[in-house]
Design a protein around this motif. Structure first.
Motif, PDB file in Angstrom:
ATOM      1  N   ARG A 104      -4.234  -0.751 -15.629  1.00 57.49           N
ATOM      2  CA  ARG A 104      -4.398  -1.788 -14.608  1.00 57.49           C
ATOM      3  C   ARG A 104      -5.437  -2.821 -15.033  1.00 57.49           C
ATOM      4  O   ARG A 104      -5.280  -4.017 -14.751  1.00 57.49           O
ATOM      5  CB  ARG A 104      -4.798  -1.144 -13.285  1.00 57.49           C
ATOM      6  N   GLN A 138       3.702  -2.776 -10.191  1.00 60.21           N
ATOM      7  CA  GLN A 138       2.865  -2.860  -8.993  1.00 60.21           C
ATOM      8  C   GLN A 138       1.572  -3.627  -9.266  1.00 60.21           C
ATOM      9  O   GLN A 138       1.190  -4.489  -8.475  1.00 60.21           O
ATOM     10  CB  GLN A 138       2.562  -1.453  -8.461  1.00 60.21           C
ATOM     11  N   GLN A 178       1.789   1.706  -3.501  1.00 58.06           N
ATOM     12  CA  GLN A 178       0.580   2.091  -4.227  1.00 58.06           C
ATOM     13  C   GLN A 178       0.239   3.555  -3.994  1.00 58.06           C
ATOM     14  O   GLN A 178      -0.115   4.277  -4.923  1.00 58.06           O
ATOM     15  CB  GLN A 178      -0.595   1.199  -3.815  1.00 58.06           C
ATOM     16  N   ALA A 186       4.279   1.534 -11.861  1.00 58.25           N
ATOM     17  CA  ALA A 186       2.835   1.275 -11.811  1.00 58.25           C
ATOM     18  C   ALA A 186       2.483  -0.062 -12.469  1.00 58.25           C
ATOM     19  O   ALA A 186       1.657  -0.818 -11.952  1.00 58.25           O
ATOM     20  CB  ALA A 186       2.066   2.423 -12.476  1.00 58.25           C
ATOM     21  N   TRP A 243       0.294  -6.995  -7.469  1.00 58.05           N
ATOM     22  CA  TRP A 243      -1.034  -7.152  -6.849  1.00 58.05           C
ATOM     23  C   TRP A 243      -1.757  -8.349  -7.469  1.00 58.05           C
ATOM     24  O   TRP A 243      -2.372  -9.149  -6.759  1.00 58.05           O
ATOM     25  CB  TRP A 243      -1.877  -5.894  -7.029  1.00 58.05           C
ATOM     26  N   ASP A 285      -0.153   6.465  -6.724  1.00 52.52           N
ATOM     27  CA  ASP A 285      -1.427   7.179  -6.831  1.00 52.52           C
ATOM     28  C   ASP A 285      -1.296   8.671  -6.561  1.00 52.52           C
ATOM     29  O   ASP A 285      -2.069   9.471  -7.087  1.00 52.52           O
ATOM     30  CB  ASP A 285      -2.465   6.563  -5.891  1.00 52.52           C
ATOM     31  N   ARG A 310       0.829  -1.218   0.000  1.00 50.24           N
ATOM     32  CA  ARG A 310       0.000   0.000   0.000  1.00 50.24           C
ATOM     33  C   ARG A 310       0.858   1.261   0.000  1.00 50.24           C
ATOM     34  O   ARG A 310       0.460   2.280  -0.571  1.00 50.24           O
ATOM     35  CB  ARG A 310      -0.959  -0.018   1.184  1.00 50.24           C
TER      36      ARG A 310
END
Length: 153
Positions: free
Chosen positions: A39, A129, A22, A126, A133, A26, A19
């Motif tokens: 994504r 990531q 993330q 990104a 996830w 973000d 997180r």
């Protein structure tokens, strides 16, 4: 599908670390709608139902259209993606299929038409990531369908 690994089973700090990265992505100022489109595509490639549910809902919340979301797997054939979006989707696919594809200079040249080098570095993070996830959620068996927009902010 049952959850194979629950939040209670995770080692301390794992989700916090994910997180943290993330939040960095973000909060970096990139176009949220573009990130959600990317994504969604990566989650489709990886077959992560939980992440597809999440990013479909987040993309709609950011103003994306159903038509464009449905067509993401065929983005090369659909006329309604901008050159910038096409560059990001091609880049995301290249990094997701990293072992299958060569990382050609032409892709970075195309990205440089729309992004600075620091932005390309952030975009690389990104893509990495969402791949992370996807792999975690697939491994954990996290069930799809219950995500609410903003739930993990």
């Amino acid at each position: 599908m049952n959850t194979r690994i629950t939040t209670a089973d995770l080692p301390a700090g794992l989700i916090d670390a994910m997180r943290h990265v993330q939040k960095y992505i973000d909060d970096a100022g990139m176009d949220r709608r573009l990130l959600e489109l990317m994504r969604t595509r990566v989650s489709q490639i990886n077959g992560c139902a939980y992440c597809l549910d999440m990013h479909h809902k987040e993309a709609l919340h950011e103003g994306e259209t159903v038509q464009r979301l449905i067509s993401v797997p065929a983005w090369r054939e659909a006329p309604y993606y901008s050159p910038k979006e096409r560059a990001v989707l091609a880049f995301a696919e290249r990094l997701t299929f990293v072992s299958e594809e060569k990382h050609a200079e032409d892709l970075h040249e195309e990205l440089l038409e729309h992004f600075s080098k620091p932005e390309i570095a952030l975009l690389s993070l990104a893509v990495s990531q969402i791949n992370s996830w996807n792999r975690l959620m697939c491994s954990f068996g996290t069930p799809a369908g219950n995500y609410k927009v903003g739930q993990h902010k």
